[in-house]
Design a protein around this motif. Structure first.
Motif, PDB file in Angstrom:
ATOM      1  N   CYS A   1      23.760  49.873  59.267  1.00 35.43           N
ATOM      2  CA  CYS A   1      24.705  48.937  59.867  1.00 35.43           C
ATOM      3  C   CYS A   1      23.932  47.793  60.513  1.00 35.43           C
ATOM      4  O   CYS A   1      23.009  48.034  61.300  1.00 35.43           O
TER       5      CYS A   1
ATOM      6  N   ALA B   1      27.796  48.964  55.650  1.00 38.62           N
ATOM      7  CA  ALA B   1      28.430  49.945  56.527  1.00 38.62           C
ATOM      8  C   ALA B   1      29.338  49.238  57.532  1.00 38.62           C
ATOM      9  O   ALA B   1      28.989  48.193  58.079  1.00 38.62           O
TER      10      ALA B   1
ATOM     11  N   TYR C   1      30.553  54.001  63.585  1.00 33.44           N
ATOM     12  CA  TYR C   1      29.372  54.353  62.796  1.00 33.44           C
ATOM     13  C   TYR C   1      28.277  54.720  63.800  1.00 33.44           C
ATOM     14  O   TYR C   1      27.675  53.861  64.420  1.00 33.44           O
TER      15      TYR C   1
END
Length: 722
Positions: A83, A197, A233
């Motif tokens: 991410c 992500a 996440y």
């Protein structure tokens, strides 16, 4: 940082977060150095940079925010399953400016931007606004010492956030069907987001289905629900605590939607791959009651400066004086892919055996260039070229080590130009080039004393080069130019890898590796340890024009389970001695005319074959794998170890034949090697100066031809008498 935060016993009552641990790689400092010297100079203006975090680490690793060499390309690609996090670099010119910088002001300024994005709702449209970071640095470029202080600003609630339901593993709350549905739904959301992500998302689930959506769809996704589920996440690996990125998400939820919900359920999405199997079952889920966050009270209290190695509030320092040399950085980067290959995919891969292999490339043309590039990809450090040609205008488009400028003024010598280019590509390579003509059968060297003396020097130099290398690649244009190195390498028990091209066919093969001179006739070493490392493997390729018919003539038809010391060489499939193959030939017959991609394929396979042989415990004495072995347990960590790879590009097919050594071979048969080892150059000069009949008479091929012709005449007589 990997340990449970303090107060674990009461963690069921109060929410605690695992802070980020900065992970700044050497490549990042190298890039900062170059930009400081070439671009920034004395300019201390803030710079946009990019890092990333990962949610698939095994238990025990800290929650890391990584910055590498690509951090200065804010629009660059983020590594898979990571991410992105965007930040601001403040690089000071002096250590004093670094120390006196107002850290509180920097943090408050960043917090204000986050708070304004929350109030306006823009962070719901662009969640990266919740993941900002600050990096304050000073680069001492004389001593290559780098001082830095990392900050990940996080807004605080006025009071501790209590759990409504404490964290549990996802597998205890979701059924296997729901877990599978969640995984698929999140993957789909990432695909819609360009494959990157998604840091924050919304979740709605039932026993039958799991739905996810982006933060900006809150109103339509949840409608009038009092209980909502948000996903993050999560880079944290702790079983009872979420990671730092959740903090600002909860601030957003409390500020924008706090009056609409009683409790917030949080799903910390963790996506690990263990032993090749993907799992999100270790993700955690819990519920919290969010305190009110007053908009009128102004920017909430903010925290985020990282502690130093001693656990105190202060900067860190890294000393890279020993590894900031660009050549050393390049060397570590070259090895990175190989180490990752071993760590994650092939744990038993012996990289040292590959990297330490000294490779001699006879031919620096289309095959030689492609073989060299693949060898460098495998980390081979010692590469030597032998070629007597210069670079022509037709070469650069097919031979990737040369450019147009190399053709000017009559053209550079290929061997030297190839070495120069390898060193430009990777300064750590130990490359040499020798402009050398290899004496050949059918090409007389007796025209003058000077010619004989030069041929003698060329042979001596080739013998010395083969002796000082572990692997010899035969990559020349003509059949006869491969004869002398085949004889020398067979005598010295060296590995030969041979590649040859047709128009749309190729052959890559290893020569049979002769037994040690003091070994029994029928006994080969059973492990690489019984022979020197430089002599434990061998490979070569026979001409693409060799046919199964020619093999059948001398009884060396295809077999299976042939040990390495009984395998044939490049010339074992031929029943005529090598001669001058370029005389009285048209241009297309003198040049290798092949499909453009063929040399890349054959060159790569030649190197991969060498590496596979190196990984086999018996090296060049390994039993040859055949096409029938493709479904069996492979003999090495990299797969099969064939004798030959014959490719047919017209039908995109490869076969793996194996053939026995021919006792009448004009290159590796005992009679040829015996004469070479006893007579040396005197024997070789007879071969160079005589017609092909000399070798055929010596090896018994002439008698074989006569017997074959007599048998054919006898058969005709029998037919006529019927």
């Amino acid at each position: 940082m990997a340990a449970e935060p303090s107060g674990v016993e009461s963690a069921g009552q109060k929410l605690q977060f695992a802070p980020f641990c900065s992970a700044l790689e050497a490549g990042f400092w190298h890039q900062l150095t170059q930009r400081k010297l070439d671009d920034y100079r004395l300019d201390e203006s803030p710079r946009d940079i990019r890092g990333y975090y990962y949610n698939g680490d095994p238990v025990g690793l800290p929650t890391r925010l990584t910055l590498e060499f690509s951090a200065f390309d804010v629009n660059g690609q983020t590594p898979a399953k990571c991410c992105p996090a965007f930040g601001t670099l403040y690089n000071t010119n002096t250590l004093e400016a670094f120390k006196s910088c107002d850290k509180k002001a920097l943090l408050e300024s960043a917090a204000k931007e986050i708070w304004e994005a929350i109030q306006s709702g823009s962070c719901a449209e662009d969640p990266s606004a919740l993941c900002k970071f600050i990096l304050l640095t000073f680069a001492d470029l004389k001593k290559y010492r780098y001082f830095y202080w990392f900050c990940f600003p996080a807004l605080c609630f006025p009071e501790a956030v209590p759990f409504h339901q404490p964290p549990v593993a996802l597998e205890k709350s979701f059924s296997s069907k729901q877990i599978e549905a969640l995984q698929g739904a999140y993957d789909g959301l990432c695909q819609e987001n360009g494959g990157t992500a998604v840091p924050y998302f919304l979740v709605r689930y039932s026993e039958e289905a799991v739905l996810v959506s982006l933060l900006k769809n809150w109103s339509s996704f949840f409608k009038d629900q009092k209980k909502v589920t948000v996903g993050v996440y999560d880079p944290c690996t702790l079983s009872q605590h979420p990671g730092w990125p959740l903090r600002n998400l909860l601030a957003l939820v409390a500020c924008k939607w706090g009056e609409l919900v009683d409790t917030v359920e949080v799903l910390c999405f963790r996506d690990r791959t263990l032993q090749g199997s993907r799992s999100i079952q270790h993700s955690i889920i819990f519920q919290v009651k969010l305190p009110q966050l007053s908009v009128s009270a102004g920017v909430p209290k903010t925290v985020g400066w990282e502690k130093n190695q001693r656990g105190a509030m202060g900067p860190r320092m890294v000393n890279l004086s020993e590894c900031m040399d660009p050549k050393r950085l390049a060397e570590s980067s070259v090895d990175l892919n190989l180490k990752l290959m071993r760590w994650r995919l092939v744990p038993s891969l012996d990289l040292d055996k590959v990297v330490s292999t000294k490779c001699l490339l006879l031919g620096a043309g289309t095959l030689g260039c492609n073989v060299a590039r693949t060898l460098m990809g495998w980390g081979v450090r010692h590469i030597t070229f032998v070629d007597n040609a210069t670079i022509s205008y037709s070469n650069p488009v097919r031979q990737p080590l040369y450019e147009f400028e190399d053709c000017l003024g009559g053209g550079k010598a290929k061997a030297q130009a190839a070495v120069e280019r390898l060193k430009k590509i990777f300064p750590g390579v130990n490359a040499e080039g020798h402009t050398l003509s290899i004496p050949m059968p059918g090409h007389p060297v007796n025209s003058s004393e000077a010619t004989v003396a030069q041929a003698r020097r060329d042979v001596a130099q080739l013998e010395a080069l083969i002796s000082s290398h572990h692997v010899v690649f035969l990559l020349m244009d003509t059949r006869e130019s491969r004869w002398l190195p085949t004889v020398i390498a067979a005598s010295q028990r060296k590995l030969i890898v041979n590649a040859a091209l047709g128009f749309d066919t190729f052959v890559v093969m290893r020569h049979g590796l002769k037994l040690q001179k003091n070994a029994g006739v029928d006994s080969a070493p059973t492990s690489a340890g019984s022979t020197p490392a430089s002599e434990c493997c061998s490979s070569s390729s026979s001409s693409s024009s060799s046919s199964a018919g020619s093999m059948a003539v001398h009884g060396a038809s295809l077999f299976s389970n042939i040990p390495g010391h009984k395998l044939g060489c490049y010339f074992c499939n031929d029943v005529v001695a090598p001669g001058d193959s370029t005389r009285d030939r048209t241009l297309d017959q003198q040049c290798t005319v092949s499909r453009p991609g063929l040399a890349m394929i054959a060159g790569a396979l030649a190197v991969e074959l060498m590496v596979s042989i190196l990984q086999h415990p018996e090296g060049g004495y390994a039993i040859a794998s055949s096409s029938d072995d493709r479904m069996n347990e492979p003999p090495t960590s990299l797969g099969l170890v064939p004798h030959q790879i014959r490719g047919f590009l017209s039908r995109f097919d490869n076969v793996l034949p194996a053939s026995l050594a021919f006792d009448k071979c004009t290159a590796c048969s005992p009679v040829v090697l015996d004469h070479y080892e006893r007579e040396g150059f005197e024997f070789l000069s007879k071969v160079f100066n005589s017609s092909h009949s000399f070798l055929e008479d010596l090896t018994g091929l002439t008698l074989l031809h006569q017997e074959t012709q007599a048998a054919e005449i006898w058969d005709m007589s029998d037919d006529e008498s019927v």
